[in-house]
Design an enzyme around this catalytic site. Sequence first.
Site, PDB file in Angstrom:
ATOM      1  CG  ASN A  19      -0.222  -0.129   2.516  1.00 34.78           C
ATOM      2  OD1 ASN A  19       0.671  -0.963   2.663  1.00 34.78           O
ATOM      3  ND2 ASN A  19      -0.598   0.669   3.504  1.00 34.78           N
ATOM      4  N   GLY A  68     -13.977  -2.849   0.377  1.00 35.50           N
ATOM      5  CA  GLY A  68     -14.791  -2.063  -0.527  1.00 35.50           C
ATOM      6  C   GLY A  68     -14.385  -0.610  -0.666  1.00 35.50           C
ATOM      7  CB  CYS A 192      -3.087   1.978   8.488  1.00 35.72           C
ATOM      8  SG  CYS A 192      -3.801   1.166   7.050  1.00 35.72           S
TER       9      CYS A 192
END
Length: 261
Positions: A19, A68, A192
């Site tokens: 990521n 999602g 995060c």
Amino acid sequence: MRKAIREDTALVTIMYANNEIGTIQPIDEIAAICNEKKVIFHTDAVQAVGHVEIDVHKQGIDMLSLSGHKIHAQKGIGVLYIRKGIAIPNLIHGGGQERGKRAGTENVPAIVGLGVAIEAATRNIAEKAAIITPRRNRLIDGLLKLPYTRLNGDRDKRLPGNLNISFEGIEGESLLLMLDLNGICASSGSACTSGSLDPSHVLLSIGLKHEIAHGSLRLSIEEDVTDEDVDYILEVVPKVVERLREMSPVWEKMMKGEQYQ
């Protein structure tokens, strides 16, 4: 990878694509090794879905998870694919929902939304990559013209819209603030850990010094980012980096040939 698997290894799990630095792992080869060793293989494909072609059957993937919100569906909805024949413990006991794996009433609107989102995200992946990749490469090439910069992650085996570059002699937090003032949304590490001022653990893990990891910039682009947007970024970022280096005691020491403390 092959040497790391032991007789008592029950599961191998790895990100499909990182990521932060966008590196795409050799999923097919890893799956083949796991199949050979009779070990279940799971991949976290949250960052990869919609950006690269994925076929769990052809690639030999036993389990795959996705989220999602990364493909413009609602937050709080995701998918865990489990190959038929693999038995895993229930997450929540009680009811028969989710094939008995997770009791509780399903979030139907979010499930429907995710279905629509994934159809849109996986439509024309190759065509979207053909638009995004040249613009990403132009950003990389333009920013690497600045002295004392480096690209983090593989040059080619990376997500089409990801670039992560470290600028020595500056702080990532200051870089983000000044870019934000110029209308450029970026990050310095993982979303995060956006509340943390510590350098990215990913960049430290690939061998970057603390000071260099602190000066990283991550940009994520999609097909709606235009050539004009790329031009603007290439105009603004060098000016911001130069300004921050003028104020940086670390940069001053570097220019004097002194080592990081």
